[in-house]
Design a protein around this motif. Structure first.
Motif, PDB file in Angstrom:
ATOM      1  N   VAL A  35       0.776  -1.219  -0.026  1.00  8.92           N
ATOM      2  CA  VAL A  35      -0.023   0.046  -0.104  1.00  8.92           C
ATOM      3  C   VAL A  35       0.859   1.277  -0.037  1.00  8.92           C
ATOM      4  O   VAL A  35       1.823   1.396   0.497  1.00  8.92           O
ATOM      5  CB  VAL A  35      -0.776  -0.100   1.182  1.00  8.92           C
ATOM      6  N   HIS A  36       0.571   2.341  -0.657  1.00 10.51           N
ATOM      7  CA  HIS A  36       0.991   3.737  -0.593  1.00 10.51           C
ATOM      8  C   HIS A  36      -0.313   4.598  -0.120  1.00 10.51           C
ATOM      9  O   HIS A  36      -1.442   4.538  -0.748  1.00 10.51           O
ATOM     10  CB  HIS A  36       1.510   4.219  -1.625  1.00 10.51           C
ATOM     11  N   GLY A  37      -0.012   5.477   0.931  1.00 10.52           N
ATOM     12  CA  GLY A  37      -1.135   6.140   1.401  1.00 10.52           C
ATOM     13  C   GLY A  37      -0.664   7.602   1.441  1.00 10.52           C
ATOM     14  O   GLY A  37       0.438   7.855   1.818  1.00 10.52           O
ATOM     15  N   ASN A  41      -6.829  16.252   3.358  1.00  7.76           N
ATOM     16  CA  ASN A  41      -7.960  16.890   3.873  1.00  7.76           C
ATOM     17  C   ASN A  41      -8.711  17.689   2.671  1.00  7.76           C
ATOM     18  O   ASN A  41      -9.888  18.255   3.076  1.00  7.76           O
ATOM     19  CB  ASN A  41      -7.850  17.880   5.026  1.00  7.76           C
ATOM     20  N   SER A  42      -8.243  17.377   1.449  1.00  3.79           N
ATOM     21  CA  SER A  42      -9.049  18.132   0.372  1.00  3.79           C
ATOM     22  C   SER A  42     -10.446  17.421  -0.219  1.00  3.79           C
ATOM     23  O   SER A  42     -10.830  17.779  -1.078  1.00  3.79           O
ATOM     24  CB  SER A  42      -8.229  18.288  -0.722  1.00  3.79           C
ATOM     25  N   PHE A  43     -10.662  16.306   0.793  1.00  3.24           N
ATOM     26  CA  PHE A  43     -11.620  15.504   0.470  1.00  3.24           C
ATOM     27  C   PHE A  43     -12.875  16.351   0.264  1.00  3.24           C
ATOM     28  O   PHE A  43     -13.215  17.105   1.471  1.00  3.24           O
ATOM     29  CB  PHE A  43     -11.825  14.229   1.303  1.00  3.24           C
ATOM     30  N   VAL A  55     -10.568  14.358  -4.488  1.00  2.00           N
ATOM     31  CA  VAL A  55      -9.606  14.647  -3.610  1.00  2.00           C
ATOM     32  C   VAL A  55      -8.350  15.510  -4.583  1.00  2.00           C
ATOM     33  O   VAL A  55      -8.631  15.111  -5.679  1.00  2.00           O
ATOM     34  CB  VAL A  55      -9.015  13.191  -3.088  1.00  2.00           C
ATOM     35  N   CYS A  56      -7.973  16.236  -3.903  1.00  2.00           N
ATOM     36  CA  CYS A  56      -6.937  17.230  -4.699  1.00  2.00           C
ATOM     37  C   CYS A  56      -5.487  16.592  -4.350  1.00  2.00           C
ATOM     38  O   CYS A  56      -5.218  16.666  -3.207  1.00  2.00           O
ATOM     39  CB  CYS A  56      -6.928  18.743  -4.412  1.00  2.00           C
ATOM     40  N   VAL A  57      -4.531  16.365  -5.369  1.00  3.20           N
ATOM     41  CA  VAL A  57      -3.551  15.688  -4.782  1.00  3.20           C
ATOM     42  C   VAL A  57      -2.386  16.449  -5.723  1.00  3.20           C
ATOM     43  O   VAL A  57      -2.581  17.024  -6.751  1.00  3.20           O
ATOM     44  CB  VAL A  57      -3.463  14.197  -5.627  1.00  3.20           C
ATOM     45  N   ASP A  58      -1.296  16.933  -4.995  1.00  2.00           N
ATOM     46  CA  ASP A  58      -0.151  17.699  -5.426  1.00  2.00           C
ATOM     47  C   ASP A  58       0.562  16.995  -6.409  1.00  2.00           C
ATOM     48  O   ASP A  58       0.749  15.589  -6.444  1.00  2.00           O
ATOM     49  CB  ASP A  58       0.898  17.683  -4.280  1.00  2.00           C
ATOM     50  N   GLN A  59       0.946  17.672  -7.553  1.00  2.00           N
ATOM     51  CA  GLN A  59       1.542  17.144  -8.608  1.00  2.00           C
ATOM     52  C   GLN A  59       2.815  16.202  -8.373  1.00  2.00           C
ATOM     53  O   GLN A  59       3.123  15.445  -9.024  1.00  2.00           O
ATOM     54  CB  GLN A  59       2.136  18.044  -9.729  1.00  2.00           C
ATOM     55  N   ALA A  61       3.232  14.598  -5.562  1.00  2.00           N
ATOM     56  CA  ALA A  61       2.973  13.481  -4.474  1.00  2.00           C
ATOM     57  C   ALA A  61       3.200  11.999  -5.284  1.00  2.00           C
ATOM     58  O   ALA A  61       2.786  11.876  -6.538  1.00  2.00           O
ATOM     59  CB  ALA A  61       1.413  13.661  -4.016  1.00  2.00           C
ATOM     60  N   LYS A  62       3.862  11.213  -4.327  1.00  2.00           N
ATOM     61  CA  LYS A  62       4.058   9.796  -5.001  1.00  2.00           C
ATOM     62  C   LYS A  62       2.594   9.120  -5.350  1.00  2.00           C
ATOM     63  O   LYS A  62       2.671   8.355  -6.248  1.00  2.00           O
ATOM     64  CB  LYS A  62       4.807   9.080  -3.867  1.00  2.00           C
ATOM     65  N   LEU A  63       1.689   9.542  -4.696  1.00  2.62           N
ATOM     66  CA  LEU A  63       0.355   9.061  -4.963  1.00  2.62           C
ATOM     67  C   LEU A  63      -0.190   9.051  -6.218  1.00  2.62           C
ATOM     68  O   LEU A  63      -0.790   8.439  -6.797  1.00  2.62           O
ATOM     69  CB  LEU A  63      -0.425   9.339  -3.823  1.00  2.62           C
TER      70      LEU A  63
HETATM   71  C1  LIG Z   1      -3.898  17.117   7.623  1.00  6.56           C
HETATM   72  C2  LIG Z   1      -3.056  17.071   6.272  1.00  6.56           C
HETATM   73  C3  LIG Z   1      -3.786  17.360   5.075  1.00  6.56           C
HETATM   74  C4  LIG Z   1      -3.365  17.174   3.706  1.00  6.56           C
HETATM   75  N1  LIG Z   1      -3.972  17.303   2.884  1.00  6.56           N
HETATM   76  C5  LIG Z   1      -3.528  17.182   1.492  1.00  6.56           C
HETATM   77  C6  LIG Z   1      -4.278  17.086   0.233  1.00  6.56           C
HETATM   78  O1  LIG Z   1      -5.512  17.157   0.558  1.00  6.56           O
HETATM   79  N2  LIG Z   1      -3.530  16.925  -0.911  1.00  6.56           N
HETATM   80  C7  LIG Z   1      -2.210  16.774  -0.930  1.00  6.56           C
HETATM   81  O2  LIG Z   1      -2.024  16.506  -2.075  1.00  6.56           O
HETATM   82  N3  LIG Z   1      -1.349  16.783   0.173  1.00  6.56           N
HETATM   83  C8  LIG Z   1      -1.871  16.969   1.582  1.00  6.56           C
HETATM   84  N4  LIG Z   1      -1.303  16.817   2.317  1.00  6.56           N
HETATM   85  C9  LIG Z   1       0.122  16.659   2.187  1.00  6.56           C
HETATM   86  C10 LIG Z   1       0.519  15.210   1.868  1.00  6.56           C
HETATM   87  O3  LIG Z   1       0.025  14.161   2.839  1.00  6.56           O
HETATM   88  C11 LIG Z   1       2.171  15.027   1.962  1.00  6.56           C
HETATM   89  O4  LIG Z   1       2.669  16.060   1.017  1.00  6.56           O
HETATM   90  C12 LIG Z   1       2.643  13.648   1.339  1.00  6.56           C
HETATM   91  O5  LIG Z   1       3.825  13.105   2.028  1.00  6.56           O
HETATM   92  C13 LIG Z   1       2.438  13.597   0.027  1.00  6.56           C
HETATM   93  O6  LIG Z   1       2.374  11.945  -0.339  1.00  6.56           O
HETATM   94  P1  LIG Z   1       3.371  11.244  -0.877  1.00  6.56           P
HETATM   95  O7  LIG Z   1       3.736  10.527   0.019  1.00  6.56           O
HETATM   96  O8  LIG Z   1       2.109  10.566  -1.852  1.00  6.56           O
HETATM   97  O9  LIG Z   1       4.253  12.031  -1.819  1.00  6.56           O
HETATM   98  C14 LIG Z   1      -1.804  16.833   3.830  1.00  6.56           C
HETATM   99  C15 LIG Z   1      -1.017  16.709   5.003  1.00  6.56           C
HETATM  100  C16 LIG Z   1      -1.766  16.855   6.120  1.00  6.56           C
HETATM  101  C17 LIG Z   1      -0.857  16.825   7.332  1.00  6.56           C
END
Ligand SMILES: Cc1cc2nc3c(=O)[nH]c(=O)nc-3n(C[C@H](O)[C@H](O)[C@H](O)COP(=O)(O)O)c2cc1C
Length: 168
Positions: A35-37, A41-43, A55-59, A61-63
């Motif tokens: 698993v990768h998690g 909180n953008s849900f 859900v919004c994911v940072d470009q 992010a490994k996810l």
């Molecule tokens: C409370 C909380 C909420 C977060 N919400 C988001 C989110 O909605 N989208 C996102 O891209 N990163 C979010 N992050 C940051 C990611 O969890 C963090 O950058 C993570 O390491 C990136 O995931 P990765 O392991 O897939 O690279 C949040 C972090 C915290 C502590």
């Protein structure tokens, strides 16, 4: 306090922190049984018919590439007291040892979609659309089923974890 334009990224981030949210962990099967998690909180709920969430994911992010490839994911809503789990999935390094220490267990009832056991709500989803926008990608997921457990939610407000206070 009123910020003078132009708004900096930090000011923008701090301002948006005034919108309180719950905390979820979005999970994908990165390899068979693994698993990768990512804490998110953008849900948001999007539509009732069909049943959609986003859900919004940072470009960065490994996810992100995993979601694009697998097209199925789990959303687990954290309970009060699960701050350490939120912090764990907000950090890059994930390992079986750390998960053992934090008592993180996965539910594999839904083929190919890991969910976190002992969470408030668990939603297996499949990606139906994605939109690249700014430095994030919005993933829209169709919800396949919902499992709800008893408990209180973990809240996030102004960069800190909070809990619900009941009116007496
Ligand atoms: C409370 C909380 C909420 C977060 N919400 C988001 C989110 O909605 N989208 C996102 O891209 N990163 C979010 N992050 C940051 C990611 O969890 C963090 O950058 C993570 O390491 C990136 O995931 P990765 O392991 O897939 O690279 C949040 C972090 C915290 C502590």
């Amino acid at each position: 306090m009123i910020t003078t334009p132009p708004l900096t990224t930090l000011q923008f981030r701090k301002a948006l922190g005034h919108f309180s949210t719950g905390v979820t962990v979005v999970t994908v099967e990165r390899a068979p049984g693994l698993v990768h998690g990512m804490t998110a909180n953008s849900f948001t709920s999007v539509s009732l018919e069909p049943m959609l969430i986003l859900v919004c994911v940072d470009q960065r992010a490994k996810l992100l590439p995993l979601l694009e490839k697998k097209r199925r994911f789990g959303v687990s809503v954290l309970k009060q007291g699960q701050e350490a789990i939120s912090e764990y999935f907000a950090k890059g390094d994930q390992s079986a040892e750390a998960e053992e220490r934090l008592s993180i267990r996965y539910d594999w009832k839904h083929a190919g979609v890991p969910l976190l056991e002992d969470t408030l709500l668990r939603l297996p989803c499949s990606v139906v659309a994605s939109y690249i926008t700014g430095d994030h990608t919005i993933f829209v997921g169709e919800v396949e089923s919902a499992e709800i457990s008893e408990g209180e939610p973990l809240l996030f407000y102004r960069g800190e974890y909070r809990k619900i206070a009941h009116q007496s």
